[in-house]
Design an enzyme around this catalytic site. Sequence first.
Site, PDB file in Angstrom:
ATOM      1  CE  LYS A  14      -7.738   1.085 -14.700  1.00 52.77           C
ATOM      2  NZ  LYS A  14      -9.174   1.426 -14.557  1.00 52.77           N
ATOM      3  NE  ARG A 128     -14.219  -5.826 -12.643  1.00 56.53           N
ATOM      4  CZ  ARG A 128     -13.433  -4.739 -12.692  1.00 56.53           C
ATOM      5  NH1 ARG A 128     -12.660  -4.531 -13.742  1.00 56.53           N
ATOM      6  NH2 ARG A 128     -13.424  -3.863 -11.723  1.00 56.53           N
ATOM      7  NE  ARG A 134     -12.451  -5.775  -8.178  1.00 60.42           N
ATOM      8  CZ  ARG A 134     -11.841  -4.828  -8.882  1.00 60.42           C
ATOM      9  NH1 ARG A 134     -11.096  -5.157  -9.927  1.00 60.42           N
ATOM     10  NH2 ARG A 134     -11.981  -3.568  -8.558  1.00 60.42           N
ATOM     11  NE  ARG A 146     -14.475   0.317  -7.795  1.00 66.29           N
ATOM     12  CZ  ARG A 146     -14.849  -0.766  -8.472  1.00 66.29           C
ATOM     13  NH1 ARG A 146     -15.961  -1.402  -8.155  1.00 66.29           N
ATOM     14  NH2 ARG A 146     -14.108  -1.225  -9.450  1.00 66.29           N
TER      15      ARG A 146
HETATM   16  P1  ADP Z   1     -10.912  -0.543 -10.851  1.00 64.44           P
HETATM   17  O1  ADP Z   1     -10.021   0.099 -11.862  1.00 64.44           O
HETATM   18  O2  ADP Z   1     -11.876  -1.488 -11.442  1.00 64.44           O
HETATM   19  O3  ADP Z   1     -11.523   0.419  -9.879  1.00 64.44           O
HETATM   20  P2  ADP Z   1      -8.632  -1.544  -9.324  1.00 64.44           P
HETATM   21  O4  ADP Z   1      -8.405  -2.977  -9.189  1.00 64.44           O
HETATM   22  O5  ADP Z   1      -7.665  -0.731 -10.096  1.00 64.44           O
HETATM   23  O6  ADP Z   1     -10.087  -1.474  -9.925  1.00 64.44           O
HETATM   24  O7  ADP Z   1      -8.762  -0.857  -7.872  1.00 64.44           O
HETATM   25  C1  ADP Z   1      -9.612  -1.360  -6.871  1.00 64.44           C
HETATM   26  C2  ADP Z   1      -9.490  -0.514  -5.601  1.00 64.44           C
HETATM   27  O8  ADP Z   1      -8.142  -0.582  -5.095  1.00 64.44           O
HETATM   28  C3  ADP Z   1      -9.774   0.985  -5.757  1.00 64.44           C
HETATM   29  O9  ADP Z   1     -11.143   1.289  -5.681  1.00 64.44           O
HETATM   30  C4  ADP Z   1      -8.948   1.560  -4.575  1.00 64.44           C
HETATM   31  O10 ADP Z   1      -9.636   1.392  -3.341  1.00 64.44           O
HETATM   32  C5  ADP Z   1      -7.725   0.663  -4.521  1.00 64.44           C
HETATM   33  N1  ADP Z   1      -6.597   1.221  -5.323  1.00 64.44           N
HETATM   34  C6  ADP Z   1      -6.077   0.685  -6.463  1.00 64.44           C
HETATM   35  N2  ADP Z   1      -5.072   1.460  -6.934  1.00 64.44           N
HETATM   36  C7  ADP Z   1      -4.962   2.523  -6.091  1.00 64.44           C
HETATM   37  C8  ADP Z   1      -4.137   3.680  -6.049  1.00 64.44           C
HETATM   38  N3  ADP Z   1      -3.211   3.909  -6.982  1.00 64.44           N
HETATM   39  N4  ADP Z   1      -4.308   4.553  -5.032  1.00 64.44           N
HETATM   40  C9  ADP Z   1      -5.216   4.341  -4.098  1.00 64.44           C
HETATM   41  N5  ADP Z   1      -6.043   3.287  -4.063  1.00 64.44           N
HETATM   42  C10 ADP Z   1      -5.934   2.370  -5.052  1.00 64.44           C
END
Ligand code: ADP
Length: 191
Positions: A14, A128, A134, A146
């Site tokens: 993404k 990654r 991370r 996740r």
């Molecule tokens: P990825 O898509 O690789 O899981 P992100 O950077 O989008 O990584 O998200 C990392 C973490 O941030 C998620 O596992 C969650 O804990 C939190 N997070 C991100 N966006 C949201 C959301 N819209 N609602 C709740 N938690 C979120």
Amino acid sequence: MINLVLFGPPGAGKGTQAEKIVNRRNLVHLSTGDIFRRNIKEHTELGDLAKSYMDKGELVPDEVTIKMLESEVDRHVNSNGFIFDGFPRTSAQAKALDAFLETKNTSISVMLALSVEDDELKKRLKKRAEVSGRTDDADPDIIANRIAVYKSETAPVADYYKAQNKYEEIEGIGSIEEISEKLFDAIGSHE
Ligand code: ADP
């Protein structure tokens, strides 16, 4: 105005594709994960709270996430539109986003869903972790959680947009450029 939801499991690409779309369309890119990570780095109250969930691979509570997202949108009142990346991640977030955009006389144009199978996702996240630093990418148990949370809470969000005829699935396998072209085509068909 064009408003896109970029959707897909952790590791689907993404962030990479959001950058391509931003360059082409001059949209504001709002990644909730990036915003949380920035807050963690700056040791804000929101960052401390978010970290306690992110470190376990859990979602940050809806109320907190929605409030944060809305204030980020309000900071860019004159934009051409937005790419929402990592949001909405629950049905409650999707409903809140629709209601909020309606108050601005706008709406979501299309959800672009990147599909990638589980084994490939795990491989990408492991790779990654070596460069991103991370902590949620480094631990196989957190990654597994996740992906599980994605399947139970996030995947249903796709149905929400399908019901509105705003859903486009794109295979997230192939070169970055090939995938971008498919995304641009899908965006074009919803303008
Ligand atoms: P990825 O898509 O690789 O899981 P992100 O950077 O989008 O990584 O998200 C990392 C973490 O941030 C998620 O596992 C969650 O804990 C939190 N997070 C991100 N966006 C949201 C959301 N819209 N609602 C709740 N938690 C979120």
